[in-house]
Design a protein around this motif. Structure first.
Motif, PDB file in Angstrom:
ATOM      1  N   TYR A 160     -11.962  94.065  22.699  1.00 19.34           N
ATOM      2  CA  TYR A 160     -12.047  92.617  22.738  1.00 19.34           C
ATOM      3  C   TYR A 160     -11.556  92.129  24.098  1.00 19.34           C
ATOM      4  CZ  TYR A 160     -12.818  92.050  17.693  1.00 19.34           C
ATOM      5  OH  TYR A 160     -13.344  92.074  16.428  1.00 19.34           O
ATOM      6  N   VAL A 161     -12.062  90.966  24.514  1.00 21.34           N
ATOM      7  CA  VAL A 161     -11.587  90.318  25.727  1.00 21.34           C
ATOM      8  C   VAL A 161     -11.023  88.955  25.356  1.00 21.34           C
ATOM      9  CG1 VAL A 161     -13.865  89.337  26.257  1.00 21.34           C
ATOM     10  CG2 VAL A 161     -12.179  89.594  28.081  1.00 21.34           C
ATOM     11  N   GLN A 162      -9.949  88.585  26.035  1.00 17.51           N
ATOM     12  CA  GLN A 162      -9.327  87.285  25.782  1.00 17.51           C
ATOM     13  C   GLN A 162      -9.113  86.573  27.107  1.00 17.51           C
ATOM     14  OE1 GLN A 162      -5.343  87.282  24.047  1.00 17.51           O
ATOM     15  NE2 GLN A 162      -5.862  85.465  22.848  1.00 17.51           N
ATOM     16  N   TYR A 163      -9.789  85.441  27.261  1.00 21.61           N
ATOM     17  CA  TYR A 163      -9.576  84.609  28.433  1.00 21.61           C
ATOM     18  C   TYR A 163      -8.414  83.654  28.159  1.00 21.61           C
ATOM     19  CZ  TYR A 163     -14.049  86.539  29.804  1.00 21.61           C
ATOM     20  OH  TYR A 163     -15.059  87.402  30.127  1.00 21.61           O
ATOM     21  N   PRO A 164      -7.776  83.148  29.190  1.00 24.36           N
ATOM     22  CA  PRO A 164      -6.614  82.271  29.000  1.00 24.36           C
ATOM     23  C   PRO A 164      -6.891  81.135  28.032  1.00 24.36           C
ATOM     24  CG  PRO A 164      -6.858  82.832  31.311  1.00 24.36           C
ATOM     25  CD  PRO A 164      -8.074  83.382  30.615  1.00 24.36           C
ATOM     26  N   ASN A 165      -5.962  80.959  27.113  1.00 22.35           N
ATOM     27  CA  ASN A 165      -6.011  79.872  26.138  1.00 22.35           C
ATOM     28  C   ASN A 165      -7.242  79.927  25.237  1.00 22.35           C
ATOM     29  OD1 ASN A 165      -3.593  78.683  27.185  1.00 22.35           O
ATOM     30  ND2 ASN A 165      -4.830  77.934  28.899  1.00 22.35           N
ATOM     31  N   GLN A 166      -7.770  81.112  25.032  1.00 29.49           N
ATOM     32  CA  GLN A 166      -8.916  81.280  24.146  1.00 29.49           C
ATOM     33  C   GLN A 166      -8.646  82.393  23.144  1.00 29.49           C
ATOM     34  OE1 GLN A 166     -12.813  81.469  25.938  1.00 29.49           O
ATOM     35  NE2 GLN A 166     -12.220  80.169  27.655  1.00 29.49           N
ATOM     36  N   GLY A 167      -9.479  82.439  22.122  1.00 31.76           N
ATOM     37  CA  GLY A 167      -9.396  83.529  21.157  1.00 31.76           C
ATOM     38  C   GLY A 167     -10.045  84.779  21.701  1.00 31.76           C
ATOM     39  N   LEU A 168     -10.117  85.797  20.872  1.00 33.41           N
ATOM     40  CA  LEU A 168     -10.680  87.080  21.276  1.00 33.41           C
ATOM     41  C   LEU A 168     -12.189  87.089  21.090  1.00 33.41           C
ATOM     42  CD1 LEU A 168      -7.631  87.678  20.634  1.00 33.41           C
ATOM     43  CD2 LEU A 168      -8.359  90.010  20.160  1.00 33.41           C
ATOM     44  N   GLN A 169     -12.861  87.715  22.040  1.00 38.47           N
ATOM     45  CA  GLN A 169     -14.315  87.849  21.985  1.00 38.47           C
ATOM     46  C   GLN A 169     -14.655  89.328  21.948  1.00 38.47           C
ATOM     47  OE1 GLN A 169     -16.353  86.262  25.410  1.00 38.47           O
ATOM     48  NE2 GLN A 169     -18.395  86.566  24.536  1.00 38.47           N
TER      49      GLN A 169
END
Lengths: 111, 115
Positions: A36-45
């Motif tokens: 999974y990838v997580q960008y700042p202030n976001q959930g996991l993709q």
């Protein structure tokens, strides 16, 4: 017991260079593995997942991972890093209803 | 298609208080999972609900409880808040009975701060 270990909490690469993020798993049964990838202030993709089909799994944004049972590894790679790849990356193993996440690797891309 | 949404975005509470976090699942999804992500850590599984019943639980005390409603939206309730409960709480929805190959879609999370 199921668990994942991500080697290197911080990885820096130059733009255009190879990205390699390491993940080793521990599982008493054939694992289902995820990145999974997580960008700042976001959930996991979800980037990609391994579910016992092909050992080389291709995901979104040019990422891929190879399941190696002999090494209990599921490393994430991308041939050429892009600035937009800077984010936190998590490896996870799923056993039954539970996901077990690693502690994450922060990827920095240097222009 | 609407993705997973969570409310509120941020929340500040004091020790001993109770809090309710909300999650709306992605359209068509009947399973929801909740995770706690402490700063600098990976998400930790709290529990999962499938068709309104708890379908798995991680290593969290009973003061962490949940509900799933007929429309598959969900709540996470935490009683007697402690300082260590400060974290990002993530909700993830999927379609299926929670099997290993179900793909989970995560919401943006609720940042809870306990003072």
């Amino acid at each position: 017991a199921q668990s994942v270990t991500q080697l290197g909490s911080h990885v820096s690469v130059s733009e255009g260079a190879l990205v390699l993020l390491r993940c080793n798993y521990s599982s008493s049964v054939p694992p289902y593995l995820f990145w999974y990838v997580q960008y700042p202030n976001q959930g996991l993709q979800l980037l990609l997942k391994y579910t016992s089909a092909a050992t080389l799994v291709k995901g979104i944004n040019g990422f891929e991972a190879e399941f190696k049972k002999s090494e209990t590894s599921f490393h994430l790679t991308k041939p050429s890093a892009h600035m937009s790849d800077a984010a936190e990356y998590f490896c996870a193993v799923r056993f039954g209803n539970q996901f077990y996440f690693g502690t994450g690797t922060s990827l920095t891309v240097i222009p | 298609e609407t993705g997973v949404t969570q409310s509120p975005t941020h929340l500040i509470k004091t020790r001993g208080q109770q809090v309710t976090l909300r999650c709306s699942s992605q359209s068509g999804h009947n399973t929801v999972s909740w995770y706690q992500q402490a700063l600098g850590q990976g998400p930790q599984f709290i529990f999962q609900y499938y068709r309104e019943e708890e379908n798995g639980r991680g290593n969290f005390p009973p003061r962490f409880s949940g509900l799933q409603f007929p429309n598959y939206s969900s709540e996470l309730n935490v009683n007697a808040l402690e300082l260590d409960d400060s974290a990002l709480y993530l909700c993830a929805s999927s379609y299926g009975s929670g099997g290993a190959t179900d793909t989970q879609y995560f919401g943006p999370g609720t940042r809870l701060t306990v003072l």
